[in-house]
Each structure stands twice: as C-alpha cells, then as structure tokens.
Design an enzyme around this catalytic site. Structure first.
Site, PDB file in Angstrom:
ATOM      1  N   LYS A 102       0.838  -1.197   0.000  1.00 48.34           N
ATOM      2  CA  LYS A 102       0.000   0.000   0.000  1.00 48.34           C
ATOM      3  C   LYS A 102       0.885   1.266   0.000  1.00 48.34           C
ATOM      4  O   LYS A 102       2.110   1.181   0.197  1.00 48.34           O
ATOM      5  CB  LYS A 102      -0.942  -0.059   1.206  1.00 48.34           C
ATOM      6  CG  LYS A 102      -1.841  -1.323   1.192  1.00 48.34           C
ATOM      7  CD  LYS A 102      -3.138  -1.157   1.965  1.00 48.34           C
ATOM      8  CE  LYS A 102      -3.106  -1.760   3.338  1.00 48.34           C
ATOM      9  NZ  LYS A 102      -4.418  -1.753   4.032  1.00 48.34           N
ATOM     10  N   TYR A 162     -12.561  -2.230  -1.588  1.00 54.44           N
ATOM     11  CA  TYR A 162     -13.019  -2.185  -0.192  1.00 54.44           C
ATOM     12  C   TYR A 162     -14.547  -2.103  -0.079  1.00 54.44           C
ATOM     13  O   TYR A 162     -15.065  -1.595   0.920  1.00 54.44           O
ATOM     14  CB  TYR A 162     -12.355  -1.021   0.536  1.00 54.44           C
ATOM     15  CG  TYR A 162     -10.913  -1.312   0.934  1.00 54.44           C
ATOM     16  CD1 TYR A 162     -10.564  -2.522   1.552  1.00 54.44           C
ATOM     17  CD2 TYR A 162      -9.904  -0.384   0.724  1.00 54.44           C
ATOM     18  CE1 TYR A 162      -9.257  -2.793   1.911  1.00 54.44           C
ATOM     19  CE2 TYR A 162      -8.583  -0.650   1.103  1.00 54.44           C
ATOM     20  CZ  TYR A 162      -8.273  -1.863   1.687  1.00 54.44           C
ATOM     21  OH  TYR A 162      -6.970  -2.138   2.066  1.00 54.44           O
ATOM     22  N   ASN A 211      -1.068  -0.227   7.584  1.00 51.11           N
ATOM     23  CA  ASN A 211      -0.454  -1.539   7.794  1.00 51.11           C
ATOM     24  C   ASN A 211       0.322  -2.103   6.595  1.00 51.11           C
ATOM     25  O   ASN A 211       0.527  -3.311   6.484  1.00 51.11           O
ATOM     26  CB  ASN A 211      -1.500  -2.536   8.311  1.00 51.11           C
ATOM     27  CG  ASN A 211      -2.739  -2.561   7.452  1.00 51.11           C
ATOM     28  OD1 ASN A 211      -2.722  -2.076   6.334  1.00 51.11           O
ATOM     29  ND2 ASN A 211      -3.815  -3.141   7.969  1.00 51.11           N
ATOM     30  N   HIS A 265      -1.684  -5.424   1.857  1.00 52.34           N
ATOM     31  CA  HIS A 265      -2.974  -6.116   1.800  1.00 52.34           C
ATOM     32  C   HIS A 265      -2.713  -7.537   1.332  1.00 52.34           C
ATOM     33  O   HIS A 265      -1.872  -7.754   0.451  1.00 52.34           O
ATOM     34  CB  HIS A 265      -3.937  -5.437   0.818  1.00 52.34           C
ATOM     35  CG  HIS A 265      -5.124  -6.292   0.489  1.00 52.34           C
ATOM     36  ND1 HIS A 265      -6.229  -6.346   1.301  1.00 52.34           N
ATOM     37  CD2 HIS A 265      -5.351  -7.181  -0.514  1.00 52.34           C
ATOM     38  CE1 HIS A 265      -7.101  -7.221   0.790  1.00 52.34           C
ATOM     39  NE2 HIS A 265      -6.581  -7.741  -0.303  1.00 52.34           N
ATOM     40  N   GLU A 278     -10.541 -10.457  -6.086  1.00 51.25           N
ATOM     41  CA  GLU A 278      -9.512  -9.407  -6.054  1.00 51.25           C
ATOM     42  C   GLU A 278      -8.531  -9.556  -7.231  1.00 51.25           C
ATOM     43  O   GLU A 278      -8.155  -8.574  -7.858  1.00 51.25           O
ATOM     44  CB  GLU A 278      -8.750  -9.468  -4.723  1.00 51.25           C
ATOM     45  CG  GLU A 278      -9.608  -9.028  -3.544  1.00 51.25           C
ATOM     46  CD  GLU A 278      -8.933  -9.241  -2.195  1.00 51.25           C
ATOM     47  OE1 GLU A 278      -7.773  -9.703  -2.159  1.00 51.25           O
ATOM     48  OE2 GLU A 278      -9.577  -8.947  -1.172  1.00 51.25           O
TER      49      GLU A 278
HETATM   50  P1  ADP Z   1      -7.590  -6.741   6.092  1.00 49.28           P
HETATM   51  O1  ADP Z   1      -6.836  -5.643   5.372  1.00 49.28           O
HETATM   52  O2  ADP Z   1      -6.796  -7.334   7.233  1.00 49.28           O
HETATM   53  O3  ADP Z   1      -8.129  -7.785   5.139  1.00 49.28           O
HETATM   54  P2  ADP Z   1     -10.182  -5.369   6.282  1.00 49.28           P
HETATM   55  O4  ADP Z   1     -10.514  -5.771   4.868  1.00 49.28           O
HETATM   56  O5  ADP Z   1     -11.223  -5.553   7.338  1.00 49.28           O
HETATM   57  O6  ADP Z   1      -8.854  -6.085   6.821  1.00 49.28           O
HETATM   58  O7  ADP Z   1      -9.808  -3.820   6.303  1.00 49.28           O
HETATM   59  C1  ADP Z   1      -9.168  -3.192   5.222  1.00 49.28           C
HETATM   60  C2  ADP Z   1      -8.229  -2.128   5.735  1.00 49.28           C
HETATM   61  O8  ADP Z   1      -8.989  -1.112   6.416  1.00 49.28           O
HETATM   62  C3  ADP Z   1      -7.230  -2.606   6.810  1.00 49.28           C
HETATM   63  O9  ADP Z   1      -6.094  -3.217   6.249  1.00 49.28           O
HETATM   64  C4  ADP Z   1      -6.914  -1.304   7.531  1.00 49.28           C
HETATM   65  O10 ADP Z   1      -5.989  -0.520   6.781  1.00 49.28           O
HETATM   66  C5  ADP Z   1      -8.269  -0.613   7.539  1.00 49.28           C
HETATM   67  N1  ADP Z   1      -9.082  -0.933   8.735  1.00 49.28           N
HETATM   68  C6  ADP Z   1      -9.811  -2.049   8.947  1.00 49.28           C
HETATM   69  N2  ADP Z   1     -10.468  -2.013  10.115  1.00 49.28           N
HETATM   70  C7  ADP Z   1     -10.162  -0.818  10.671  1.00 49.28           C
HETATM   71  C8  ADP Z   1     -10.532  -0.166  11.889  1.00 49.28           C
HETATM   72  N3  ADP Z   1     -11.366  -0.738  12.774  1.00 49.28           N
HETATM   73  N4  ADP Z   1     -10.016   1.046  12.160  1.00 49.28           N
HETATM   74  C9  ADP Z   1      -9.169   1.625  11.283  1.00 49.28           C
HETATM   75  N5  ADP Z   1      -8.784   1.086  10.087  1.00 49.28           N
HETATM   76  C10 ADP Z   1      -9.271  -0.131   9.785  1.00 49.28           C
END
Ligand code: ADP
Length: 167
Positions: free
Chosen positions: A10, A50, A122, A125, A136
């Site tokens: 990212k 998303y 983070n 992805h 995806e």
């Molecule tokens: P992942 O990336 O682990 O598959 P998700 O698809 O639920 O998780 O979320 C997509 C992205 O949205 C996460 O990688 C993170 O950057 C952000 N995110 C998810 N949940 C939260 C939250 N509760 N608060 C802040 N950012 C979040």
C-alpha cells in the site's frame, strides 16, 4: 491445494521504501510470483476493492489511503503469488489487521501503526480467503498480465479500445 493470492504493497509501504524488505519477507513463503505491476489507484478501484467496508466510519479515510492521497504517494505495488496454501501463508506473514495486535515479527507488526485519524496503516494487503482472492485477482489483473492462470480464461476480440501507445 494450489492457490493464488493478491498482495498489495500500500502507499505507506512505498513511501517508507519498504518494498524490498516486504518482498524479502514474502520470499520466506517459497511461493512463486506470477504477476506484478505498479498502479495509480483510482477512487473507483479503491471503492470496489473495499466494497465490503462501505458504511464503516473509516471508509472515506481508507479510500484516501489506498489511492495514496493520505500519503501523497499515489502508487500501489500489486502482485499475485501462487502455490500450496498461498492465501493462508501470506495472510499469516502479513499479520493481523490492527498493527498493534499483529505478531511483532509479521509484516504489519513490524511496519504498521495506527494513525491519529484512527486508520490502521499496515503497509500490505493480502487476500483473506478463496472467494476474496478470486474476486480481487480479477479486479486488479487482466489474464494477460499473469504468467499462470488458475481461473478459466477465454479469447475475446475487442475493437475500438482507447489506450496509450508509444509515440
Ligand atoms: P484486512 O486488510 O486485514 O483484510 P479489512 O478488509 O477488514 O482487513 O480492512 C481493510 C483495511 O482497512 C485494513 O487493512 C486497515 O488498513 C483498515 N481498517 C480495517 N479495520 C479498521 C478499523 N477498525 N479502524 C481503522 N482502520 C481499519
């Protein structure tokens, strides 16, 4: 089972020059890379990627994150890795969504942080499951951009498609 999984480095990962470190970590999995490209992510692509989070309070910020607006870095490195249990292997190496809860040795544990806006920054992805991975991969890549096909392809003749060519 042989699987393919989508991995995105990212915009924060690119801004912090973490690409090499993340690729080195990914090579621990012994999976093979079957596609890769750097993309300027449109709002439309970010919203599709998303779509399952639409309605969450952090959705708007999340779209700005993936398009690169948040980090003034409008680039994402998109890759497809293939091999035995590829989805679980990469997901484990990536670590938990919340970088504070992620294993410290995972990619997110090592490189992630929570921004004051609340968004989880983070770095990476990784697809969560078989269905997500298929959707995806098909969203981010055309069949011709992958050197190996797990999902059926067919030939189509397309005309009048506007694209850039070398001048
Ligand atoms: P992942 O990336 O682990 O598959 P998700 O698809 O639920 O998780 O979320 C997509 C992205 O949205 C996460 O990688 C993170 O950057 C952000 N995110 C998810 N949940 C939260 C939250 N509760 N608060 C802040 N950012 C979040």
């Amino acid at each position: 089972m042989i699987e393919q999984t989508l991995i995105l480095i990212k915009p924060d990962g690119l801004k912090k020059s973490l690409t090499g470190n993340i690729l080195t970590r990914l090579s621990e999995t012994k999976l093979k890379i079957v596609g890769a490209k750097v993309i300027r992510v449109s709002r439309e692509l970010a919203e599709k990627h998303y779509a399952h989070l639409k309605g969450k309070p952090f959705f708007e910020e999340l779209i700005k994150y993936l398009t690169g607006e948040l980090h003034q870095t409008p680039r994402v490195l998109a890759m497809v890795y293939e091999g035995e249990e590829a989805i679980a292997k990469v997901k484990k190496l990536a670590g938990a969504t919340n970088p504070e809860e992620a294993e410290p040795t995972s990619i997110r544990g090592a490189y992630g942080r929570i921004l004051t806006s609340g968004i989880f920054e983070n770095a990476i992805h990784a697809s969560s499951g078989l269905r997500e991975a298929e959707g995806e991969i098909k969203l981010w890549f055309k069949p011709e951009e992958l050197v190996s096909h797990l999902y059926p392809v067919e030939e189509a003749v397309k005309e009048k498609i506007k694209e850039l060519i070398w001048a």
